[in-house]
Design an enzyme around this catalytic site. Sequence first.
Site, PDB file in Angstrom:
ATOM      1  N   GLY A 164       0.796  -1.222   0.000  1.00 40.54           N
ATOM      2  CA  GLY A 164       0.000   0.000   0.000  1.00 40.54           C
ATOM      3  C   GLY A 164       0.825   1.268   0.000  1.00 40.54           C
ATOM      4  O   GLY A 164       0.336   2.333   0.325  1.00 40.54           O
ATOM      5  N   GLY A 165       2.113   1.156  -0.382  1.00 36.84           N
ATOM      6  CA  GLY A 165       2.934   2.348  -0.498  1.00 36.84           C
ATOM      7  C   GLY A 165       3.521   2.822   0.823  1.00 36.84           C
ATOM      8  O   GLY A 165       4.340   3.722   0.855  1.00 36.84           O
ATOM      9  N   GLU A 200      14.964  -2.874  -4.263  1.00 40.09           N
ATOM     10  CA  GLU A 200      14.608  -3.427  -5.560  1.00 40.09           C
ATOM     11  C   GLU A 200      14.973  -2.405  -6.623  1.00 40.09           C
ATOM     12  O   GLU A 200      14.831  -1.201  -6.393  1.00 40.09           O
ATOM     13  CB  GLU A 200      13.101  -3.683  -5.569  1.00 40.09           C
ATOM     14  CG  GLU A 200      12.624  -4.600  -6.656  1.00 40.09           C
ATOM     15  CD  GLU A 200      11.146  -4.903  -6.464  1.00 40.09           C
ATOM     16  OE1 GLU A 200      10.824  -5.968  -5.933  1.00 40.09           O
ATOM     17  OE2 GLU A 200      10.325  -4.041  -6.838  1.00 40.09           O
ATOM     18  N   TYR A 202      14.441   0.090  -9.420  1.00 42.69           N
ATOM     19  CA  TYR A 202      13.230   0.850  -9.726  1.00 42.69           C
ATOM     20  C   TYR A 202      13.089   0.962 -11.233  1.00 42.69           C
ATOM     21  O   TYR A 202      13.869   1.644 -11.886  1.00 42.69           O
ATOM     22  CB  TYR A 202      13.320   2.226  -9.060  1.00 42.69           C
ATOM     23  CG  TYR A 202      12.097   3.087  -9.231  1.00 42.69           C
ATOM     24  CD1 TYR A 202      10.845   2.603  -8.888  1.00 42.69           C
ATOM     25  CD2 TYR A 202      12.200   4.388  -9.712  1.00 42.69           C
ATOM     26  CE1 TYR A 202       9.713   3.384  -9.034  1.00 42.69           C
ATOM     27  CE2 TYR A 202      11.076   5.185  -9.862  1.00 42.69           C
ATOM     28  CZ  TYR A 202       9.837   4.680  -9.515  1.00 42.69           C
ATOM     29  OH  TYR A 202       8.724   5.456  -9.658  1.00 42.69           O
ATOM     30  N   HIS A 208       1.659  -0.731 -14.216  1.00 43.08           N
ATOM     31  CA  HIS A 208       1.333  -1.592 -13.084  1.00 43.08           C
ATOM     32  C   HIS A 208       0.034  -2.325 -13.428  1.00 43.08           C
ATOM     33  O   HIS A 208      -1.023  -1.705 -13.511  1.00 43.08           O
ATOM     34  CB  HIS A 208       1.176  -0.727 -11.831  1.00 43.08           C
ATOM     35  CG  HIS A 208       0.804  -1.496 -10.609  1.00 43.08           C
ATOM     36  ND1 HIS A 208       1.511  -1.437  -9.446  1.00 43.08           N
ATOM     37  CD2 HIS A 208      -0.217  -2.349 -10.371  1.00 43.08           C
ATOM     38  CE1 HIS A 208       0.942  -2.229  -8.547  1.00 43.08           C
ATOM     39  NE2 HIS A 208      -0.110  -2.782  -9.087  1.00 43.08           N
ATOM     40  N   LYS A 237      -2.356   4.177  -5.709  1.00 41.43           N
ATOM     41  CA  LYS A 237      -3.150   4.177  -6.934  1.00 41.43           C
ATOM     42  C   LYS A 237      -4.222   5.257  -6.859  1.00 41.43           C
ATOM     43  O   LYS A 237      -4.806   5.474  -5.803  1.00 41.43           O
ATOM     44  CB  LYS A 237      -3.791   2.808  -7.121  1.00 41.43           C
ATOM     45  CG  LYS A 237      -2.747   1.700  -7.295  1.00 41.43           C
ATOM     46  CD  LYS A 237      -3.311   0.326  -7.026  1.00 41.43           C
ATOM     47  CE  LYS A 237      -2.189  -0.703  -6.998  1.00 41.43           C
ATOM     48  NZ  LYS A 237      -2.646  -1.998  -6.485  1.00 41.43           N
ATOM     49  N   GLU A 275       0.584  -8.881  -8.475  1.00 40.97           N
ATOM     50  CA  GLU A 275       0.916  -7.604  -9.105  1.00 40.97           C
ATOM     51  C   GLU A 275       2.160  -7.741  -9.980  1.00 40.97           C
ATOM     52  O   GLU A 275       3.139  -8.370  -9.576  1.00 40.97           O
ATOM     53  CB  GLU A 275       1.169  -6.537  -8.032  1.00 40.97           C
ATOM     54  CG  GLU A 275      -0.064  -6.230  -7.199  1.00 40.97           C
ATOM     55  CD  GLU A 275       0.078  -4.973  -6.343  1.00 40.97           C
ATOM     56  OE1 GLU A 275      -0.959  -4.348  -6.077  1.00 40.97           O
ATOM     57  OE2 GLU A 275       1.206  -4.627  -5.947  1.00 40.97           O
ATOM     58  N   ASN A 290      -0.658  -9.881  -3.212  1.00 38.14           N
ATOM     59  CA  ASN A 290      -1.438  -9.396  -2.081  1.00 38.14           C
ATOM     60  C   ASN A 290      -2.427 -10.479  -1.690  1.00 38.14           C
ATOM     61  O   ASN A 290      -3.295 -10.848  -2.472  1.00 38.14           O
ATOM     62  CB  ASN A 290      -2.160  -8.100  -2.431  1.00 38.14           C
ATOM     63  CG  ASN A 290      -1.174  -6.964  -2.659  1.00 38.14           C
ATOM     64  OD1 ASN A 290      -0.184  -6.849  -1.944  1.00 38.14           O
ATOM     65  ND2 ASN A 290      -1.428  -6.164  -3.669  1.00 38.14           N
ATOM     66  N   ARG A 292      -5.005 -10.722   0.039  1.00 41.41           N
ATOM     67  CA  ARG A 292      -6.170 -10.113   0.688  1.00 41.41           C
ATOM     68  C   ARG A 292      -7.091  -9.556  -0.379  1.00 41.41           C
ATOM     69  O   ARG A 292      -6.766  -9.586  -1.571  1.00 41.41           O
ATOM     70  CB  ARG A 292      -5.702  -8.964   1.575  1.00 41.41           C
ATOM     71  CG  ARG A 292      -4.812  -7.999   0.785  1.00 41.41           C
ATOM     72  CD  ARG A 292      -4.610  -6.691   1.452  1.00 41.41           C
ATOM     73  NE  ARG A 292      -3.503  -5.941   0.893  1.00 41.41           N
ATOM     74  CZ  ARG A 292      -3.609  -5.086  -0.120  1.00 41.41           C
ATOM     75  NH1 ARG A 292      -4.771  -4.879  -0.693  1.00 41.41           N
ATOM     76  NH2 ARG A 292      -2.546  -4.440  -0.571  1.00 41.41           N
TER      77      ARG A 292
END
Lengths: 504, 168
Positions: A164-165, A200, A202, A208, A237, A275, A290, A292
């Site tokens: 979630g950033g 990671e 970038y 996305h 997002k 994702e 994710n 969930r």
Amino acid sequence: MLEKVLVANRGEIAVRIIRALRELGRKSVAVYSEPDVDSPHVQMSDEAYCLGPAPPLSSYLSVPALLSAAAKAGAQGIHPGYGFLAENAGFAAACKEAGITFIGPSSSVIESMGDKLKAREAAIEAQVPVVPGARIDSDDDSSLLESAREVGFPLLLKSVGGGGGKGMRVVTREEDLLGAFQSARSEAEKAFANPEIYLERYLTDVRHVEIQVAGDSHGNAIHFGERECSVQRRHQKVVEETPSPTMTSELRDRMTSASLSLCRRMKYTSLGTVEFLVDGKGDFYFLEMNTRLQVEHPVTELVTGQDLVALQIRLAEGATLFPQEEVQFRGHAIEVRICAEDPYRNFVPSVGTLDSLVFPQGPHVRVDSGVKQGQSVTLFYDPMVAKISVWAQDRPAAIQRMKGALSELQVGGVKTTGPLALEVLEHPRFIAGEWGTAFLEGWLKDRGPGGGSPENQELSAILGAILRHHRERGALSLVQAKPEAGHTNPWVVQARREGTSRRI
Amino acid sequence: MLYYSQVAGQEHEVTIQGEGRHLRVKSKNGSSDVRIEPGSDGAGYCIWLGQVPHPVSVQGWSGSWVEFLVAGRQVRIQVETEIDRLMLQGEGETGPGTSTLNSVMPGIVTRLLVSEGDEVAQGQPLLLLEAMKMENEVRAESAGRIDALHVSAGDTVDSGAPLLTVVT
């Protein structure tokens, strides 16, 4: 069957889950922090329990408080929603120990998918392509630098424990690494109770794209197509849609079969999202899974006609998935997140009382909201107050429908990202479907923070002057009436005042 | 009553007559009757200019600045009166060389990265401010020395609250 389910969340997603439970004929148990006592999710539930004071650690993140509420209510299941404890393996395990069904995958699957490195390994084993990266094992600055050099700049700092950033930073220069690392760590610790950070490479201006999947406890796995989530700011997002305007059926086949192969390998038994980053050459890289329900699940529901939340609950009860052929896709859907932030002043949080709140309506317009008029937006929780989603037969029609819906949105007292979304929908690059994850931030930078130049300046000037005149000349405005606005109709107050002044 | 509305750097003169909900407005494009009604669902306003309705929600006032939403668009404009303009002329500048950094958002100070007396470079992170689960780095606008800290870690600050004073 889970006859009674506790919803361990707040806001729009708690409301969404309670709706699904109601339709399935299950009882819902809401939980809330002290300031959330009058929230829609609490009032919609079959019964509700207070967890504690406002800070998440004392309320929505408190495992003992949640389990004690579940015990008091006699709940057989717990739905975590998204955020908070949704991807916390310890919580899933604690539920199991307490004899409560956690609505999600097993704690070991959450753990391996929540740990970005283990997730990468699983992806590699399932022959899903991944982005170059490294884990930071120690607090030692020199090993951090060494790993960073190996991965290469620009790089992304990500929280091992969450998504979630939160706890995420882009670092373009070596000298910014340490500061960004420390602040990412402290943010990650607060958000997920796990300060571990992962590096990671970038990849800039890729797209996305994510695949919605579901698995059952009988070894079946199916997909529900993709969602395009490239319109982002600070990894949050802003606009999501399905199908992706650049998707080809060949690429979709490759991405969905990679996602399903990962699902089967993990023995995945719930709803989940895989994702990916997709580049211009049609290569895709596994980003994360994710485990969930996803914020943007409504767009998938709109094009497939499925109720993903009901499915997730049924899967936790041990139901068998329907065959892939039963998932049919029709038309185009777009979702816009309405966040309490000022999009024209660098997205500063906009807190305050929602003096007025009118959501769009009409055919194929869906609103998921967790707030009501008169309620306060506080600093304690996520700024997202609502989601607006639309469906139409094709993308141009869906864009038109969303523009109409956003022009109906009225929010007073708090600023939101709604007007920004309207500008995105009008942007030639969005309309053409030619953008990547760098599109929104690049455009915001080019046009400056002021932005929002009104279409009709003369009209704005007149309306502004009328508002000031109305505010100061005998009339009581909604904004001035704030303290009592919750209980008194300001128009009644105004009439009363006008009546009084006439008598005098 | 004469108002000066500033929209996107351009000034518009607007004259409004009357009180209460029925007004008359004049601008360079002509004049029109104004009726102010509650918006749909009793929320916000519906401002009628002649026969044309404009649903408006006010986000907030800050002095003579008003922010509102009309047809899904965010508008931020300054509306001044003659009196505002006279008062502005009386206001002086603060002492040369010191500047106070105010918070641009409400939030919780999670960590102070500098102490009083520290020399700071332009762009140097000064403190961390958390709002809605996101941590924001507040950086120095210019090089200088920290003269005073007005907050400590754990403090909740409002938008516009002084954070620290820098001597440049």
